[in-house]
Design a protein around this motif. Structure first.
Motif, short mmCIF file in Angstrom:
data_model
loop_
_atom_site.label_atom_id
_atom_site.label_comp_id
_atom_site.label_asym_id
_atom_site.label_seq_id
_atom_site.Cartn_x
_atom_site.Cartn_y
_atom_site.Cartn_z
N GLU A 6 30.11 25.25 -46.53
CA GLU A 6 30.39 23.90 -45.98
C GLU A 6 31.73 23.08 -46.12
O GLU A 6 32.25 23.94 -45.73
CB GLU A 6 30.24 23.19 -48.09
CG GLU A 6 28.46 23.42 -48.79
CD GLU A 6 28.55 24.39 -49.67
OE1 GLU A 6 27.94 25.24 -50.53
OE2 GLU A 6 29.48 25.96 -49.48
N SER A 7 31.98 21.88 -45.67
CA SER A 7 32.87 21.42 -45.16
C SER A 7 32.95 19.61 -45.94
O SER A 7 32.14 19.22 -45.68
CB SER A 7 33.42 21.93 -43.64
OG SER A 7 32.29 20.90 -43.10
N GLY A 8 34.47 19.39 -45.27
CA GLY A 8 34.18 18.06 -46.17
C GLY A 8 35.01 17.64 -47.42
O GLY A 8 34.91 16.35 -47.74
N GLY A 9 35.18 18.30 -48.10
CA GLY A 9 35.76 18.17 -49.19
C GLY A 9 36.84 17.57 -49.65
O GLY A 9 37.82 17.55 -48.58
N LEU A 20 30.25 15.64 -46.68
CA LEU A 20 30.03 16.55 -47.39
C LEU A 20 28.91 17.56 -45.58
O LEU A 20 28.15 16.38 -45.49
CB LEU A 20 29.68 16.90 -48.02
CG LEU A 20 30.38 16.67 -49.17
CD1 LEU A 20 29.71 16.99 -50.35
CD2 LEU A 20 31.73 16.92 -49.57
N SER A 21 29.36 18.28 -45.14
CA SER A 21 28.81 19.14 -44.49
C SER A 21 28.49 20.13 -44.75
O SER A 21 28.83 20.69 -45.09
CB SER A 21 29.72 19.10 -42.70
OG SER A 21 29.65 17.92 -42.39
N CYS A 22 27.06 20.49 -44.17
CA CYS A 22 26.67 21.92 -44.42
C CYS A 22 25.89 22.38 -43.22
O CYS A 22 25.03 22.49 -42.78
CB CYS A 22 25.87 21.81 -45.68
SG CYS A 22 25.46 23.75 -46.21
N CYS A 96 26.38 23.50 -51.84
CA CYS A 96 25.14 23.35 -50.21
C CYS A 96 23.78 24.43 -50.47
O CYS A 96 24.09 25.55 -51.18
CB CYS A 96 25.39 23.74 -49.12
SG CYS A 96 23.71 23.28 -47.56
N VAL A 97 22.62 23.73 -50.45
CA VAL A 97 21.83 24.91 -51.11
C VAL A 97 20.51 25.26 -50.57
O VAL A 97 20.38 23.81 -49.13
CB VAL A 97 20.61 24.46 -52.83
CG1 VAL A 97 22.19 24.87 -54.06
CG2 VAL A 97 20.02 23.17 -51.98
N ALA A 98 19.40 26.01 -49.71
CA ALA A 98 18.39 26.04 -48.73
C ALA A 98 17.24 26.87 -49.47
O ALA A 98 17.30 27.91 -50.20
CB ALA A 98 18.96 26.16 -47.76
N ASP A 99 16.19 26.41 -49.60
CA ASP A 99 14.74 27.07 -49.46
C ASP A 99 14.12 27.11 -48.11
O ASP A 99 13.69 26.43 -47.18
CB ASP A 99 13.82 25.68 -50.01
CG ASP A 99 12.14 26.81 -50.28
OD1 ASP A 99 11.94 25.64 -50.54
OD2 ASP A 99 12.43 27.98 -50.42
N GLY A 120 30.30 26.13 -51.85
CA GLY A 120 31.07 24.85 -52.48
C GLY A 120 32.43 24.20 -52.23
O GLY A 120 33.13 25.38 -51.40
N THR A 121 32.62 23.13 -52.19
CA THR A 121 33.15 22.21 -51.99
C THR A 121 34.21 21.51 -52.73
O THR A 121 32.60 20.64 -53.20
CB THR A 121 33.41 21.63 -50.32
OG1 THR A 121 34.22 21.13 -49.58
CG2 THR A 121 32.73 20.80 -50.32
#
Length: 127
Positions: A6-9, A20-22, A96-99, A120-121
């Motif tokens: 993640e980034s952008g916080g 935010l980006s992930c 950020c999460v992914a399935d 986390g951010t």
């Protein structure tokens, strides 16, 4: 090994915006859905937004509807969260999460749906 980065916080005043980006990195990776959760100090982790690639539609928590927009690129396993009109109560660590397994029997709003989590951010909104 797959990592979600993640980034952008950051720190912003109430009424301001952040994006935010992930991005997923590592071995070849495919996801069925990606999204964002957040956890405020002393509180439980909660769902914020998610996007189902099969349905090609976003899902939002009521608390962020009309203010946050999730978007992404399935081919690149990248998602974004545009956060507008931020409020102090949006202060939290955003994950950020992914399935990657296609757990369609579990709602997108459940953290049990996701098998990959970012570090986390921090997002801090001052009043």
């Amino acid at each position: 090994q797959v990592q979600l980065v993640e980034s952008g916080g950051g720190l912003v005043q109430a009424g301001g915006s952040l994006r935010l980006s992930c991005a997923a990195s590592g071995r070849t990776f495919s996801s069925y859905a990606m999204g964002w959760f957040r956890q405020a100090p002393g509180k439980e982790r909660v769902f914020v937004a998610a996007i189902s690639w099969r349905a090609s539609r976003p899902y939002y928590a009521d608390s962020v509807k009309g203010r946050f927009t999730i978007s992404g690129d399935n081919a690149k396993n990248t998602i974004y969260l545009q956060m507008n009109n931020l409020k102090p109560e949006d202060t939290a660590v955003y994950y950020c999460v992914a399935d990657s397994a296609g757990r369609y029997s579990i709602p997108l709003q459940s953290d049990r749906r996701y098998d990959y989590w970012g570090q986390g951010t921090q997002v801090t909104v001052s009043s």
